[in-house]
Write an enzyme that holds these catalytic residues in place. Structure first.
Site, short mmCIF file in Angstrom:
data_model
loop_
_atom_site.label_atom_id
_atom_site.label_comp_id
_atom_site.label_asym_id
_atom_site.label_seq_id
_atom_site.Cartn_x
_atom_site.Cartn_y
_atom_site.Cartn_z
N LYS A 16 59.94 19.16 62.95
CA LYS A 16 60.38 17.92 62.32
C LYS A 16 61.30 18.24 61.14
O LYS A 16 61.00 19.11 60.32
CB LYS A 16 59.16 17.14 61.83
CG LYS A 16 59.41 15.71 61.42
CD LYS A 16 58.09 15.02 61.14
CE LYS A 16 58.29 13.57 60.76
NZ LYS A 16 56.98 12.90 60.51
N GLU A 23 43.85 2.98 66.38
CA GLU A 23 43.35 1.84 65.61
C GLU A 23 42.03 1.31 66.16
O GLU A 23 41.15 0.90 65.39
CB GLU A 23 44.40 0.73 65.59
CG GLU A 23 45.66 1.08 64.82
CD GLU A 23 46.68 1.87 65.62
OE1 GLU A 23 47.71 2.26 65.06
OE2 GLU A 23 46.42 2.10 66.84
N ARG A 78 46.00 -4.30 67.62
CA ARG A 78 45.57 -3.43 68.71
C ARG A 78 44.05 -3.28 68.76
O ARG A 78 43.50 -2.83 69.75
CB ARG A 78 46.21 -2.04 68.54
CG ARG A 78 47.69 -2.09 68.24
CD ARG A 78 48.30 -0.71 68.14
NE ARG A 78 48.63 -0.20 69.46
CZ ARG A 78 49.18 0.99 69.68
NH1 ARG A 78 49.42 1.80 68.68
NH2 ARG A 78 49.45 1.39 70.89
#
Length: 609
Positions: A261, A351, A379
Site C-alpha cells: 500500500k 459488521e 449490514r
C-alpha cells in the site's frame, strides 16, 4: 518511485496515449514500467489536489496494468472489492480527464460507477461483496452460455468479512463455473488486516511461489479453488503470466498477488498508520493536511469529541468495552485503544459479527460500544434486532458519518439509520445538536441497562454549544416566542439552521418555537404535547424523510385525532450524489433560508385551505 518531484507536473507521455485497455497490449515491457511511473506520478499530483484514496491505488498500479493486458474488459467482467482501489482502472479505461473533478459534485466518482463506463459493472464500495457478485455472474454466464470470463479483484481486508466466505463456499463447489479471484494482499484494509485470515495469508506469503499444479494445501484449495502464488503484484510480467495461467485453467482459482500500500511514493510508504489510505484535498505532494480536531488547526469534529468522551468514560467504568469493524481509528476509538488496549476489539470488515459479538459481551456483564459508520450498520440489522434488541441487551451504537457525508457519495451517505432503527423494539436513538449534547447523550446511553441505544452524528466540525432555555421531558427548548403557531423540531445538528430560520420567520412576522428532541426514538410524550400546542410542526432532519421523526410524529398525532399539521423536511428517498455536505444540505432546503421558506409555503397552504 514516482515520476514527479514535489511542485512539478508529472510526465504523462505514455499515459496520454491510453484511450482504453487495448492500447496496453502493444506496449513493450520497458514502456509498461515507464507507464507505471507516469500513472503513479499522476495519482500523487491529482489526488493530492482533489482528495481521495491515494495509498490503495498506488499499491495496485502494476497489478491493474497486468490485469487489463490479460483480461478483455468489458467483454470479460471485472469486479473490484472494494471499489476505492479502481483509480488506475479508471485511468486505463478512458477517464483520465475526469480526475480533475474526482469526488466533487457532478464529477468522477471515487468508486466504480455504472454511469461512467461500461467497464464498471458494479458500484462496489462496501467490502466483502465482490465474490458474491462473481458467483452470480458465473452462474448467469453458464445458464445463458455467455463466453465472458469473471474476474474479482479482492483486497485481503475484504476476506475478514463473512460474506466473502459464503461466496467462496459456493464458488469452490462448482468447478465447472470459472471464477478468477485476484487476491490483492497488502496486509491491511484501512488498518492492518486482523485475525486468523491475516495469519494464514502471512504464512502463504512466506512460502515459495506455487502454480496451479502444485499440491500445496491452503484455505482456498480446501474450499475447492486452485491456487497460484504468491506473486509480486508490482512485477507486471509475473502478474500477467499468473493471470493468463489462471484464465487457462477454466475453473475457480485464486491468484495471490502481494502488493504494498502506498508503493512508490515515499511519504505514503513512511506513513505507518495507514500508508495514506486517504488524503485531504489540497495536501502537498500527497501529505495529508492537518486533521480537524484538537490537535489540528480547525475546530473539533464530532468524531474527535466522541473520542475524548468515550476515553473519559472508559477511565471511570471498567465495564465499558469498544468494538470497531476495520475502522477503529476513523470512528474515534484511537484514544480509548491507547489507554485501554485490552478493551478494544477490531473484528475486521465484519459488521454482523461486530454486533453479534457485542451481544455476547453484554451477556457477559459488560457494556459494549460499537463505533461504526452509519451506512455500514445497515449490514447488521438482523443482529441489532435478533441478537441485541430481542434480548434487551445494553449495547450502544455510535453512528459516525450519519446524514450527508460528502465526497464518498451515495453508498456512504448515512441517510437510512434514523428511519430503520426506530422500528427496533426497545431501542433508544439520540441525535446531539452540539459538542456538549454529544458528551451528555453518550453518558445517558451507556447508563441504559435494559436495551440498546444509538447516537448519530455527521462527518463535520462539531457545532458550538447551543444552550437550552429549558428542558421539558427529554426535549430542550431552544427558542420560545409568545403566540408562536409554528414549531420547528430541530433534529441534531439541524439546530443551528432551525434557529437561523426562526430569525427569518420572526422578521416576516411569524413567531416560531424551536425544540431539540435530543432522543428521537421512541417519541417523547413531551414532544407530542409541544406539537399539539402549535398549528404547524416542521421536523427538520439530516436523513431521508421516509419513516424518520417527522413521519412518526405525524402518525402519532393523527392517531390521537390532533389537528396539528406536521410536515417532514429531510432528504429525498433516493440515492444522493457526492458533494460537499453544506452545499448538498442547502440544495435540499436544509439551511436557514430553505427551512423558513418551507414554513411560509406550508402556512400559505393552510390559509388557502
Amino acid at each position: 518511485m514516482t515520476a514527479t518531484s514535489e511542485g512539478a507536473a508529472p510526465a504523462t507521455r505514455l499515459l496520454d496515449g491510453i484511450a482504453g485497455p487495448a492500447d496496453l497490449r502493444a506496449m513493450s515491457p520497458p514502456e509498461l514500467g515507464l507507464l507505471a511511473d507516469e500513472i503513479r506520478g499522476f495519482l500523487v499530483d491529482t489526488v493530492s489536489r482533489t482528495g481521495g484514496h491515494l495509498g490503495p491505488n498506488l499499491g495496485v498500479v502494476e497489478l491493474t496494468i497486468a490485469l487489463h493486458r490479460a483480461v478483455d474488459s468489458p467483454a470479460d467482467t471485472l469486479v473490484f472489492d472494494t471499489g476505492h482501489q479502481t483509480y488506475v482502472h479508471k485511468l486505463l479505461t478512458g477517464r483520465r480527464e475526469g480526475f480533475a473533478t474526482l469526488r466533487r459534485s457532478g464529477g468522477l466518482s471515487g468508486y466504480p460507477s455504472r454511469s461512467e463506463s461500461p467497464h464498471d459493472l458494479m458500484e462496489n464500495s462496501h467490502a466483502s461483496t465482490a465474490l458474491s457478485y462473481a458467483d452470480g455472474l458465473a452462474k448467469a454466464a453458464a445458464l445463458r452460455d455467455h463466453g465472458g470470463r469473471v474476474v474479482a479483484v479482492v483486497g485481503d481486508g475484504a476476506l475478514t468479512g463473512g460474506m466473502s466466505w459464503e461466496a467462496v463456499n459456493n464458488i469452490g463447489a462448482a468447478p465447472e463455473r470459472p471464477v478468477v479471484v485476484v487476491l490483492n494482499d497488502n496486509g491491511r484494509s484501512y488498518a492492518p488486516t486482523v485475525g486468523g485470515i491475516a495469519r494464514h495469508l502471512a504464512d502463504l506469503r512466506a512460502r515459495r511461489p506455487s502454480g496451479p499444479g502444485a499440491a500445496r494445501a491452503n484455505v482456498f484449495t480446501d474450499f475447492g479453488l486452485a491456487y497460484i502464488g504468491p506473486v509480486d503484484g508490482h512485477d507486471i510480467a509475473a502478474t500477467e503470466e499468473a493471470l493468463h495461467a489462471a484464465l487457462e485453467l477454466a475453473r475457480p482459482v485464486v491468484v495471490h498477488c502481494v502488493t504494498r500500500k502506498g508503493n512508490g511514493h515515499p511519504p505514503a510508504e513512511l506513513d505507518l498508520d495507514d500508508h495514506m489510505h486517504t488524503v485531504r484535498a489540497g495536501s502537498a505532494a500527497g501529505r495529508p493536511a492537518a486533521p480537524a480536531g484538537p490537535a489540528g488547526s480547525a475546530e473539533p469534529t464530532w468524531t474527535s469529541v466522541f473520542a475524548e468522551e468515550i476515553a473519559a468514560i472508559g477511565a471511570e467504568r471498567d465495564d465499558i468495552v469498544c468494538l470497531g469493524a476495520a475502522m477503529t481509528g476513523p470512528a474515534g476509538l484511537g484514544p480509548f485503544a491507547r489507554r485501554f488496549p485490552g478493551r478494544v476489539f477490531d473484528v475486521g470488515i465484519a459488521e454482523q459479527h461486530a454486533v453479534g459479538s457485542a451481544a455476547g459481551l453484554a451477556l457477559g456483564g459488560l457494556h459494549p460500544v460499537v463505533a461504526i459508520y452509519a451506512t455500514f450498520l445497515n449490514r447488521a440489522l438482523d443482529q441489532v434486532l435478533m441478537d441485541v434488541a430481542l434480548h434487551r441487551l445494553p449495547v450502544t451504537f455510535v453512528l459516525d458519518r450519519a446524514g450527508i457525508t460528502g465526497p464518498d457519495g451515495p453508498s456512504h451517505h448515512g441517510v437510512w439509520d434514523a428511519s430503520i432503527l426506530p422500528v427496533v423494539p426497545g431501542l433508544r436513538l439520540a441525535a446531539p445538536r452540539d459538542r456538549a449534547r454529544l458528551r451528555e447523550l453518550l453518558r445517558e446511553a451507556v447508563a441504559v441497562v435494559d436495551g440498546p441505544t444509538a447516537l448519530r452524528y455527521p462527518k463535520a466540525g462539531a457545532a458550538l454549544d447551543i444552550p437550552a432555555l429549558r428542558r421539558t421531558g427529554r426535549c430542550d427548548l431552544l427558542r420560545e416566542e409568545t403566540g408562536a403557531r409554528v414549531l420547528l423540531v430541530a433534529v441534531g445538528p439541524m439546530a443551528g439552521a432551525c434557529l437561523g430560520a426562526a430569525d427569518e420567520l420572526a422578521a416576516a412576522g411569524v413567531p416560531a418555537t424551536v425544540a431539540d428532541p435530543r432522543w428521537i426514538a421512541p417519541l417523547d410524550p413531551a414532544l407530542l404535547a409541544l406539537a399539539r400546542a402549535h398549528r404547524l410542526v416542521l421536523a427538520v432532519e439530516d436523513t431521508t424523510s421516509t419513516g424518520a421523526l417527522g413521519a412518526r410524529l405525524s402518525q402519532a398525532l393523527a392517531d390521537e385525532g390532533a389537528h396539528t399539521r406536521v410536515a417532514a423536511l429531510g432528504l429525498p428517498p433516493r440515492f444522493l450524489p457526492q458533494g460537499a455536505r453544506d452545499r448538498l444540505l442547502s440544495g435540499y432546503g436544509l439551511d436557514a433560508e430553505g427551512i423558513a421558506a418551507a414554513v411560509l409555503h406550508r402556512l400559505a397552504r393552510l390559509h388557502r385551505g
